[in-house]
Design a protein around this motif. Structure first.
Motif, PDB file in Angstrom:
ATOM      1  N   UNK A 186      -8.249 -50.850   3.069  1.00  0.00           N
ATOM      2  CA  UNK A 186      -7.028 -51.304   2.410  1.00  0.00           C
ATOM      3  C   UNK A 186      -6.110 -50.106   2.214  1.00  0.00           C
ATOM      4  N   UNK A 187      -4.849 -50.232   2.628  1.00  0.00           N
ATOM      5  CA  UNK A 187      -3.898 -49.161   2.364  1.00  0.00           C
ATOM      6  C   UNK A 187      -2.480 -49.717   2.324  1.00  0.00           C
ATOM      7  N   UNK A 188      -1.676 -49.164   1.440  1.00  0.00           N
ATOM      8  CA  UNK A 188      -0.292 -49.588   1.332  1.00  0.00           C
ATOM      9  C   UNK A 188       0.616 -48.473   1.826  1.00  0.00           C
ATOM     10  N   UNK A 189       1.741 -48.869   2.418  1.00  0.00           N
ATOM     11  CA  UNK A 189       2.756 -47.944   2.885  1.00  0.00           C
ATOM     12  C   UNK A 189       4.096 -48.474   2.415  1.00  0.00           C
ATOM     13  N   UNK A 190       4.706 -47.797   1.463  1.00  0.00           N
ATOM     14  CA  UNK A 190       5.919 -48.352   0.879  1.00  0.00           C
ATOM     15  C   UNK A 190       5.574 -49.667   0.214  1.00  0.00           C
TER      16      UNK A 190
ATOM     17  N   UNK B 299      -7.638 -62.392   2.184  1.00  0.00           N
ATOM     18  CA  UNK B 299      -6.318 -63.024   2.210  1.00  0.00           C
ATOM     19  C   UNK B 299      -5.682 -63.033   0.817  1.00  0.00           C
ATOM     20  N   UNK B 300      -6.475 -63.372  -0.182  1.00  0.00           N
ATOM     21  CA  UNK B 300      -5.955 -63.373  -1.549  1.00  0.00           C
ATOM     22  C   UNK B 300      -5.613 -61.955  -1.997  1.00  0.00           C
TER      23      UNK B 300
ATOM     24  N   UNK C 122      -4.566 -57.581 -12.015  1.00  0.00           N
ATOM     25  CA  UNK C 122      -3.917 -57.736 -10.716  1.00  0.00           C
ATOM     26  C   UNK C 122      -4.910 -58.220  -9.657  1.00  0.00           C
ATOM     27  N   UNK C 123      -6.133 -57.710  -9.700  1.00  0.00           N
ATOM     28  CA  UNK C 123      -7.136 -57.991  -8.662  1.00  0.00           C
ATOM     29  C   UNK C 123      -7.985 -59.228  -8.959  1.00  0.00           C
ATOM     30  N   UNK C 124      -7.919 -59.727 -10.168  1.00  0.00           N
ATOM     31  CA  UNK C 124      -8.844 -60.752 -10.635  1.00  0.00           C
ATOM     32  C   UNK C 124      -8.927 -61.967  -9.716  1.00  0.00           C
TER      33      UNK C 124
ATOM     34  N   UNK D 277      -1.695 -57.883  -3.579  1.00  0.00           N
ATOM     35  CA  UNK D 277      -1.188 -56.523  -3.430  1.00  0.00           C
ATOM     36  C   UNK D 277       0.253 -56.531  -2.936  1.00  0.00           C
ATOM     37  N   UNK D 278       0.540 -57.390  -1.962  1.00  0.00           N
ATOM     38  CA  UNK D 278       1.904 -57.468  -1.434  1.00  0.00           C
ATOM     39  C   UNK D 278       2.870 -57.886  -2.539  1.00  0.00           C
ATOM     40  N   UNK D 279       2.506 -58.884  -3.304  1.00  0.00           N
ATOM     41  CA  UNK D 279       3.366 -59.368  -4.382  1.00  0.00           C
ATOM     42  C   UNK D 279       3.631 -58.267  -5.407  1.00  0.00           C
TER      43      UNK D 279
END
Length: 317
Positions: free
Chosen positions: A266-270, A232-233, A303-305, A238-240
């Motif tokens: 995990x994958x991002x699209x746009x 969730x975090x 970013x991931x911390x 990632x979204x932010x």
């Protein structure tokens, strides 16, 4: 009318003159037994490409108010709604974009819950012109973004260049998108079987991916850790960051371990982020591939911390 199956979606993108309409016509000729619709996007009030589309299709929807990925997303959603409410549902939707489109932004529409219920995005196909790609890739970031978003990269007009040039093109494509399949085409021909193959979701081993950077300033960075991730975090972070730095982070893909020792893809699209459990995948450590402009490993670590849960595996006595 109740829909029993999703409409398959194929996005065709590629820089100006790469041969998108030719490939679209070739694909349509291979789907003659199915019901197809086409969305054509072009700048200006007259869409010349729409007049060039032939083959077996039922409707062509023209979007001519601007680039499909920015100023007319609402118009795209309106057209998708119209297609979804057709009495006779199509089997396939082909979207041919402008030459400067960010395909990831278009694909993000199909991650939206209400769109994903009716449409199934199967492939993003990016065309590159073998004769010109090496000349315009460094001065046109759209080219790089289109390749990064692709499931399949088609090197068109491949027989017109020397073998060593083809090798350079393949190396360039792989350096910024290690997940894409690469196929060659001479005249826009593309076997439809490539559309039925599974998209690459493999975890990338360290020796098959390297941090790359060239004059085009795109980097491909592999982040690895033995620690777990709070899903969730991770999704929130990632979204932010995809929303704030979409002009810098083009794509993220990989697998992470959860505190329950489950594997999540995990994958991002746009600007969209999708994280889902992968029951059939086994990994020994979390691996995330970041592709973007002028990325730094320290920035990714920061970013991931907040999403990392330190590895606390019990030691066997």
């Amino acid at each position: 009318m109740e829909q029993t199956k999703k409409i398959k979606v194929y996005i065709l993108t590629g820089f100006l003159g790469s041969g998108k309409t030719t490939v679209l016509n070739n694909l349509l000729s291979q789907f003659v037994t199915e019901k197809n619709v086409v969305i054509e996007n072009e700048f200006g009030k007259i869409n010349i490409d729409a007049t060039l589309v032939n083959g077996t299709f039922d409707s062509v929807y023209e979007l001519t108010n601007g680039c499909i990925c920015c100023s007319i997303n609402n118009q795209l959603l309106e057209v998708l709604t119209r297609i979804h409410t057709l009495k006779n549902q199509p089997d396939n939707l082909f979207i041919e974009t402008t030459g400067i489109t960010d395909a990831g932004e278009i694909a993000a529409n199909f991650v939206s819950f209400f769109v994903a219920e009716a449409f199934d995005l199967k492939k993003i196909i990016t065309l590159v012109d073998a004769e010109n790609i090496l000349f315009y890739k460094d001065n046109n970031p759209e080219v790089q973004k289109q390749i990064v978003a692709a499931d399949v990269v088609v090197i068109n007009k491949s027989e017109r260049v020397a073998t060593e040039v083809l090798t350079q093109i393949k190396e360039f494509i792989s350096s910024i998108n290690p997940y894409s399949s690469i196929v060659l085409s001479n005249d826009g021909s593309l076997d439809r079987t490539i559309l039925a193959t599974e998209n690459s979701q493999k975890a990338v081993a360290p020796n098959t991916l390297y941090k790359s950077e060239s004059v085009h300033k795109i980097k491909t960075i592999l982040y690895e850790t033995d620690d777990f991730f709070d899903v969730l975090k991770l999704k929130y972070e990632l979204f932010k960051n995809m929303y704030l730095y979409y002009h810098q982070i083009y794509r993220i893909k990989g697998y992470v371990l959860t505190p329950d020792n489950e594997v999540a893809l995990v994958q991002t699209t746009g600007k969209s982020v999708v994280i889902e459990l992968s029951k059939n995948q086994t990994i020994s450590k979390s691996q995330l591939v970041f592709i973007g402009k002028e990325l730094e490993l320290k920035t990714i670590e920061r970013l991931l911390k907040s999403a990392i849960v330190k590895n606390k595996k019990l030691q066997l006595l």
